[in-house]
Design an enzyme around this catalytic site. Structure first.
Site, mmCIF file in Angstrom:
data_model
loop_
_atom_site.group_PDB
_atom_site.id
_atom_site.type_symbol
_atom_site.label_atom_id
_atom_site.label_comp_id
_atom_site.label_asym_id
_atom_site.label_seq_id
_atom_site.Cartn_x
_atom_site.Cartn_y
_atom_site.Cartn_z
ATOM 1 N N ARG A 184 -75.713 5.879 2.790
ATOM 2 C CA ARG A 184 -75.820 7.316 3.001
ATOM 3 C C ARG A 184 -76.891 7.870 2.062
ATOM 4 N NH1 ARG A 184 -72.257 12.061 0.552
ATOM 5 N NH2 ARG A 184 -73.455 13.751 1.480
ATOM 6 N N HIS B 279 -78.899 18.193 0.995
ATOM 7 C CA HIS B 279 -78.147 17.855 -0.220
ATOM 8 C C HIS B 279 -78.742 18.648 -1.391
ATOM 9 C CE1 HIS B 279 -75.511 14.550 -2.145
ATOM 10 N NE2 HIS B 279 -75.785 15.438 -3.100
ATOM 11 N N GLU C 268 -71.499 19.104 0.417
ATOM 12 C CA GLU C 268 -70.793 19.973 -0.525
ATOM 13 C C GLU C 268 -71.328 21.407 -0.533
ATOM 14 O OE1 GLU C 268 -70.725 18.126 -4.385
ATOM 15 O OE2 GLU C 268 -69.562 16.406 -3.682
ATOM 16 N N ASN D 204 -65.884 14.310 -0.014
ATOM 17 C CA ASN D 204 -66.310 13.864 -1.344
ATOM 18 C C ASN D 204 -65.175 14.180 -2.311
ATOM 19 O OD1 ASN D 204 -68.693 13.469 0.012
ATOM 20 N ND2 ASN D 204 -69.918 14.862 -1.228
ATOM 21 N N TYR E 154 -63.264 13.284 -6.212
ATOM 22 C CA TYR E 154 -63.430 12.679 -7.531
ATOM 23 C C TYR E 154 -62.218 12.772 -8.441
ATOM 24 C CZ TYR E 154 -68.401 12.120 -6.528
ATOM 25 O OH TYR E 154 -69.588 11.721 -5.970
ATOM 26 N N GLU F 237 -68.139 10.307 -0.602
ATOM 27 C CA GLU F 237 -68.443 10.076 -2.017
ATOM 28 C C GLU F 237 -67.141 9.859 -2.779
ATOM 29 O OE1 GLU F 237 -70.788 12.958 -4.135
ATOM 30 O OE2 GLU F 237 -72.204 13.221 -2.490
#
Length: 461
Positions: A75, A119, A165, A294, A296, A368
């Site tokens: 990606r 992005h 995002e 995404n 985290y 991600e």
């Protein structure tokens, strides 16, 4: 052995501004990140991405690394101002050629390209001439740019992501001012987000009408979200955690899957939250072929008490706390990454289940997931990154548990292929599976790269 379906997509991700370098080479125009990083004090030690990983010149070497790792997919994002130096108008054919070469090399090595159209590296010319994401007309500029990409690359690219995002572009770029274009406002985030969603709708509409019937690809959006766990069992804290998730991911996902912003946002923000036209909703609703996520970290959420003043923290990804009446915190027992993000794999499983239940079990791809670890400037420390291996094992195990619980998770992209320019953090935060010496450009695989390669080869762990 915890195995995944043979067709499960195992990949790694990156973005143009973070890896390419060559910011003034072959006709590329400036982006808002070139301008932002040139302002003293905006980035760590005023570091910029003029060279970064020099991927623009080392792309063949980097594809060879991916091949060696056994990646099924890569990606990456396209630099809008490398294609259109002023954001619109004349096409920069040298920029197009770079991406054509990269795409062809990936396919030659049996690696499927997943292309992100935006992005964060918005063309500086459009920021100056049109006020960027605050101008409703910007949605048409996104659509024109996307149409060119579909036309030039879509004969080989069958996996598209419109926006990466958008929460960050809206909240960190127009609310907190920590990311380009560096604006600080309580109201602009909601305007920027609204226009990003309208842009997404227009990009998807063009793809579906003019390209998808013949190119047979799929298109979606990548939203970021951390899990919010109620701090206590109280109803107030449970509602606060739900509200925090709605102000985070549902802000962008509800219009796409349900046709409007969450009721909690409309109730709390009133006229500060823009309203979609019927035309907008016709384009936005059902405009994603998959759910890109995404993810985290996890934080605890509780109801903000009356009179309590909550400081908005950038790394907490909480947005504007006063708009939500939510206070975020961490469990002190949770291990932290170098970004001060807690390592909480079970939060990933809970989030996947929450999203699946709210949006009727869409196909989900984790676009991600990864971690930055300290002291990795030293290659000898970096290559022995057993903590990163533990991180990936924990989160991928949580993904496996989510699949067993009914989540339609179809793929996973590690962030990131190699150490790179981490935005306002400069080169201080290293997320890579491969170490990069930013002086020489040398790439060296870390233990995590070898572990991930074995996982892909074995189809599990």
């Amino acid at each position: 052995m915890k195995t995944f379906n043979p067709d499960f997509v195992w990949g790694a991700a990156s973005s143009a501004y973070q890896v390419e370098g060559a910011t003034t080479t072959d006709g590329r125009g400036p982006s808002i990140w070139d301008a932002f990083s040139s302002i003293p004090g905006k980035t760590y030690h005023n570091q910029n991405a003029d060279i970064a990983c020099d991927h623009y010149n080392r792309w063949q070497e980097d594809v060879a690394i991916m091949k060696e790792m056994g990646l099924k997919a890569y990606r990456f994002s396209i630099s809008w101002s490398r294609i259109f130096p002023t954001g619109r108008g004349e096409v920069n054919e040298k920029g197009v050629a770079f991406y054509n070469n990269l795409i062809d090399e990936l396919i030659k090595n049996d690696i499927t390209p997943w292309v992100t159209l935006f992005h964060w590296d918005f063309p500086l010319a459009l920021q100056m001439e049109m006020d960027g994401l605050l101008n409703p007309a910007i949605a048409d500029e996104f659509a024109n740019y996307a149409k060119l990409c579909f036309a030039r690359f879509g004969d080989r690219v069958t996996h598209w992501i419109t926006l990466n995002e958008p929460w960050c572009s809206a909240m960190l770029g127009h609310g907190m001012g920590s990311k380009a274009p560096g604006r600080v406002s309580k109201d602009e985030p909601y305007i920027a987000a609204h226009n990003l969603l309208r842009a997404h709708g227009k990009m998807v509409d063009i793809y579906r009408r003019e390209f998808q019937p013949t190119q047979k690809g799929m298109i979606g959006i990548a939203n970021n979200c951390d899990w919010r766990e109620p701090k206590t069992d109280s109803e107030l804290d449970k509602k606060a955690a739900e509200r925090a998730l709605e102000f985070f991911v549902s802000w962008f996902a509800d219009p796409i899957y349900l046709g409007d912003y969450p009721a909690s946002m409309r109730e709390r923000l009133g006229e500060r939250l823009p309203t979609f036209s019927d035309e907008d909703i016709a384009l936005i609703k059902n405009s994603s072929d998959f759910f890109g996520l995404n993810h985290y970290t996890t934080m605890l959420a509780e109801q903000t008490h009356e009179g309590e003043v909550v400081e908005d923290t950038i790394r907490g990804n909480g947005g504007i706390s006063e708009d939500q009446m939510v206070t975020l915190s961490k469990d002190p027992s949770w291990e932290q990454t170098d970004m001060e993000w807690s390592i909480v794999p079970w939060g990933c499983k809970k989030l996947l289940l929450w999203l699946s239940e709210r949006y009727n079990y869409p196909d989900i791809y984790i676009t991600e997931n990864g971690c930055a670890l300290p002291d990795e400037d030293d290659v000898n420390i970096a290559i022995n990154d057993s903590r990163r291996v533990d991180f990936y094992r924990g989160y991928i195990d949580a993904c496996h548990q989510a699949i067993e619980a009914g989540v339609k998770l179809k793929g996973y992209f590690a962030w990131t292929l190699m150490d790179n320019y981490e935005w306002e953090e400069g080169y201080t935060k290293r997320f890579g599976l491969n170490h990069v010496d930013f002086t020489t450009g040398k790439r060296t695989p870390k233990q995590s790269a070898i572990w991930y390669s074995t996982l892909i080869k074995d189809g599990g762990f």
